[in-house]
Scaffold this active site. Structure first.
Site, PDB file in Angstrom:
ATOM      1  CG  HIS A   1      38.103  47.286  34.368  1.00  0.00           C
ATOM      2  ND1 HIS A   1      39.072  47.287  33.403  1.00  0.00           N
ATOM      3  CD2 HIS A   1      37.910  48.590  34.697  1.00  0.00           C
ATOM      4  CE1 HIS A   1      39.459  48.521  33.163  1.00  0.00           C
ATOM      5  NE2 HIS A   1      38.772  49.331  33.948  1.00  0.00           N
TER       6      HIS A   1
ATOM      7  CG  HIS B   1      43.149  49.048  36.336  1.00  0.00           C
ATOM      8  ND1 HIS B   1      41.981  49.443  36.948  1.00  0.00           N
ATOM      9  CD2 HIS B   1      42.873  47.895  35.724  1.00  0.00           C
ATOM     10  CE1 HIS B   1      41.037  48.554  36.704  1.00  0.00           C
ATOM     11  NE2 HIS B   1      41.545  47.605  35.974  1.00  0.00           N
TER      12      HIS B   1
ATOM     13  CB  CYS C   1      48.069  44.587  40.761  1.00  0.00           C
ATOM     14  SG  CYS C   1      48.710  42.899  40.845  1.00  0.00           S
TER      15      CYS C   1
ATOM     16  CG  HIS D   1      43.421  48.623  29.999  1.00  0.00           C
ATOM     17  ND1 HIS D   1      44.073  48.610  31.205  1.00  0.00           N
ATOM     18  CD2 HIS D   1      42.427  47.702  30.098  1.00  0.00           C
ATOM     19  CE1 HIS D   1      43.500  47.709  31.992  1.00  0.00           C
ATOM     20  NE2 HIS D   1      42.503  47.142  31.342  1.00  0.00           N
TER      21      HIS D   1
ATOM     22  CD  GLU E   1      48.402  46.621  33.306  1.00  0.00           C
ATOM     23  OE1 GLU E   1      47.444  45.867  33.592  1.00  0.00           O
ATOM     24  OE2 GLU E   1      49.480  46.206  32.848  1.00  0.00           O
TER      25      GLU E   1
ATOM     26  CB  THR F   1      49.529  42.631  33.861  1.00  0.00           C
ATOM     27  OG1 THR F   1      48.316  43.372  34.016  1.00  0.00           O
ATOM     28  CG2 THR F   1      50.684  43.384  34.473  1.00  0.00           C
TER      29      THR F   1
ATOM     30  CB  CYS G   1      49.860  38.938  35.970  1.00  0.00           C
ATOM     31  SG  CYS G   1      48.112  38.605  35.797  1.00  0.00           S
TER      32      CYS G   1
ATOM     33  CG  ASN H   1      41.266  39.215  33.283  1.00  0.00           C
ATOM     34  OD1 ASN H   1      40.672  38.186  33.518  1.00  0.00           O
ATOM     35  ND2 ASN H   1      41.035  40.332  33.964  1.00  0.00           N
TER      36      ASN H   1
ATOM     37  CB  SER I   1      37.951  42.027  37.854  1.00  0.00           C
ATOM     38  OG  SER I   1      37.726  41.974  36.469  1.00  0.00           O
TER      39      SER I   1
END
Ligand code: SF4
Length: 319
Positions: free
Chosen positions: A41, A74, A96, A124, A126, A164, A194, A224, A266
């Protein structure tokens, strides 16, 4: 003006790997290489790869049959992977490994007969990928208040997993609410969040204690990065999420002697340097880095890519 940089900040191992996958695929097979969804992203990363010959699509239907197609960091639902295979696409998966780990965990819980509760943000990519990787019913919740509304088959056979890139503190609150209502629920505590997300949240919180203003570099759809801005604001410091230096507003700097800068997982480091250069145009700045956690995480590239022989891309021009 003093400028303090958070440590760690910016690219995580999963983002570095995903970008490297696209670059290596372009080198080995030549353009065009198709990428489903933004590889990570960040529009700067996406534009730079686009200039090198990557074509970004939202669905695999848009990819010509047989073309090399990369799935983003994602992750994707199983259905999308199967659809790509049916269409004969040559898929390279840049999911990931820490997202894949959450998929495996959810699948294991489901296999053991547990109903799954996924803590994450609706829509989202992910979350959509994780929902599409776990068989059976998966309940998606995002806040502690959602727990009371859950209707489950057997309250003693539940498990939770998480996105994550969530806030560690907010996720703890949701898990506490789940445990209060379902004492026999099992799950990984906040370990699904994560290392990169956790480390950047710790670092920005520390940074916010030393500065009058926090600027977070990151895209507005980056989960994030949004969490970093919120963490700084929780310390009581004004905090803004900006895509790059061009979005800086000089009025934010009025009366501010010390400015903190961080970047989402990112966001490339050159955007941080460009922001510092922009601040230098406004007034002289002294830059320092706050000491923090040293990261040394690297993920291996997919063997299907590293072992592939370079060749001429026969799908070139087929779109
Ligand atoms: S933020 Fe975490 S889960 Fe997402 S790509 Fe980076 S390391 Fe992987």
């Amino acid at each position: 003006m003093k400028v303090i940089l958070a440590q760690p900040r910016g690219f995580c191992a999963g983002v570095e790997r995903a970008i490297e996958i696209v670059e290596m695929a372009l080198d080995k097979f030549g353009p065009p290489i198709y990428v489903r969804h933004e590889i990570v992203h960040n529009p700067h990363v996406v534009n730079s790869l686009r200039q090198k010959g990557a074509i970004f699509v939202e669905e695999t239907d848009e990819v010509p049959a047989g073309a090399v197609t990369i799935f983003s960091a994602h992750g994707v639902a199983e259905e999308i992977e199967n659809h790509a295979k049916q269409r004969g696409l040559e898929v390279i998966d840049a999911t990931c490994p820490l997202v894949s780990k959450v998929h495996t965990e959810g699948q294991r819980y489901a296999k053991n007969g547990r109903e799954i509760i996924l803590i994450g943000h609706e829509g989202h990519p992910e979350v959509e990928g994780t929902l599409g990787r776990i068989p059976g019913v998966v309940h998606l919740i995002s806040e502690a208040e959602d727990v009371a509304k859950l209707t489950v088959k057997n309250p003693d056979m539940l498990a939770y997993i998480t996105q994550t890139t969530l806030s560690v503190d907010d996720t703890k609150r949701v898990i506490d609410a789940l445990k209060a209502r379902f004492p026999n629920i099992v799950g990984p505590a906040t370990k699904d969040i994560c290392y990169a997300t956790q480390n950047r949240q710790v670092a920005v919180r520390e940074l916010a204690k030393h500065v009058d203003l926090v600027l977070v570099i990151g895209a507005h759809n980056s989960s994030n990065s949004n969490r970093l801005r919120e963490r700084a604001e929780e310390v009581g410091v004004p905090s803004y999420l900006i895509e790059d230096a061009s979005h800086l507003k000089t009025e934010w700097l009025e009366g501010k002697k010390t400015v903190g800068i961080t970047a989402g997982a990112s966001a490339p480091e050159n955007l941080v340097q460009e922001l510092i250069d922009r601040l230098k145009q406004i007034e002289p700045v002294e830059v320092s880095v706050l000491s923090g956690i040293e990261e040394n995480v690297h993920f291996r590239l997919p063997l299907s890519l590293t072992k592939a022989e370079p060749r001429v891309n026969t799908a070139a021009g087929a779109a």
